[in-house]
Design a protein around this motif. Structure first.
Motif, PDB file in Angstrom:
ATOM      1  N   LYS A 167     126.646  28.201  74.081  1.00 36.95           N
ATOM      2  CA  LYS A 167     125.956  28.929  73.031  1.00 36.95           C
ATOM      3  C   LYS A 167     125.563  30.291  73.585  1.00 36.95           C
ATOM      4  CE  LYS A 167     125.440  25.244  70.296  1.00 36.95           C
ATOM      5  NZ  LYS A 167     126.711  24.645  70.182  1.00 36.95           N
TER       6      LYS A 167
ATOM      7  N   PRO B  58     123.015  32.576  72.303  1.00 41.32           N
ATOM      8  CA  PRO B  58     122.004  32.787  71.282  1.00 41.32           C
ATOM      9  C   PRO B  58     121.642  34.253  71.051  1.00 41.32           C
ATOM     10  CG  PRO B  58     121.039  31.791  73.241  1.00 41.32           C
ATOM     11  CD  PRO B  58     122.529  31.816  73.437  1.00 41.32           C
TER      12      PRO B  58
ATOM     13  N   GLY C 245     123.917  35.622  68.456  1.00 45.61           N
ATOM     14  CA  GLY C 245     123.633  35.089  67.138  1.00 45.61           C
ATOM     15  C   GLY C 245     122.410  35.729  66.524  1.00 45.61           C
TER      16      GLY C 245
ATOM     17  N   ARG D 285     129.537  32.078  65.799  1.00 46.75           N
ATOM     18  CA  ARG D 285     128.937  31.353  64.684  1.00 46.75           C
ATOM     19  C   ARG D 285     127.428  31.548  64.682  1.00 46.75           C
ATOM     20  NH1 ARG D 285     132.011  25.696  65.528  1.00 46.75           N
ATOM     21  NH2 ARG D 285     130.207  25.457  66.864  1.00 46.75           N
ATOM     22  N   SER D 286     126.794  31.196  63.596  1.00 46.98           N
ATOM     23  CA  SER D 286     125.352  31.375  63.468  1.00 46.98           C
ATOM     24  C   SER D 286     124.566  30.578  64.510  1.00 46.98           C
ATOM     25  CB  SER D 286     124.883  31.002  62.060  1.00 46.98           C
ATOM     26  OG  SER D 286     125.178  29.642  61.794  1.00 46.98           O
ATOM     27  N   ASP D 287     125.187  29.507  65.069  1.00 48.48           N
ATOM     28  CA  ASP D 287     124.512  28.727  66.114  1.00 48.48           C
ATOM     29  C   ASP D 287     124.747  29.306  67.510  1.00 48.48           C
ATOM     30  OD1 ASP D 287     127.159  28.040  66.609  1.00 48.48           O
ATOM     31  OD2 ASP D 287     126.839  25.878  66.448  1.00 48.48           O
TER      32      ASP D 287
ATOM     33  N   GLN E  30     127.729  29.765  68.981  1.00 52.32           N
ATOM     34  CA  GLN E  30     128.964  29.262  69.592  1.00 52.32           C
ATOM     35  C   GLN E  30     130.109  30.243  69.360  1.00 52.32           C
ATOM     36  OE1 GLN E  30     129.254  26.658  71.467  1.00 52.32           O
ATOM     37  NE2 GLN E  30     131.402  26.233  71.526  1.00 52.32           N
TER      38      GLN E  30
END
Length: 135
Positions: A2, A4, A7, A93-95, A97
């Motif tokens: 991830k 973050p 994101g 992605r929004s998470d 990833q």
């Protein structure tokens, strides 16, 4: 893996620089170091994926190294796809990833694939590349 901070930047309405993200994701320092020590040159080509598939998997005895190597293997696979498959691009992605989105709209979770490869050697990175390149 991830990411973050990428994101959160995205959620605030500011899209990260795609070229900067691609360069960051292409670093793969642990994988590049392992490959170099084994005499494998990672030149971001499909042939280098086949060479990685031939490495002796000494990292599988070390869970932490295997986890990091899995991240790197997935990011390297994604880098090769983005640089050689027309219309492929990184997307966060929004998470948080990182995934590869193909021109067809299909999303490919390369990090998950990298972890599978690091843990078991299957599917091979070159095989995954061939499947994506044909899509």
């Amino acid at each position: 893996m991830k990411i973050p901070f990428l994101g959160s930047r995205r959620r605030k309405g500011r899209l990260p620089d795609p070229e900067g993200i691609a360069e960051l994701l292409a670093e793969c320092e642990l994988l590049r170091s392992q490959a170099y020590r084994a005499g494998v040159r990672l030149d971001d080509s499909p042939a280098s994926l086949a060479a990685l598939d031939q490495l002796v998997p000494g990292w599988r005895d070390d869970e932490e190294a295997s986890d990091w190597l899995g991240n790197d293997a997935g990011l390297y696979l994604g880098t090769v796809i983005v640089r050689t498959v027309a219309g492929a691009a990184w997307e966060i992605r929004s998470d948080g990833q990182p995934v590869v989105r193909l021109a067809s709209g299909r999303e490919f979770d390369v990090v998950d694939s990298g972890h599978e490869w690091a843990a078991s050697g299957a599917p091979e990175l070159s095989q995954l590349y061939a499947e994506v390149a044909e899509a």
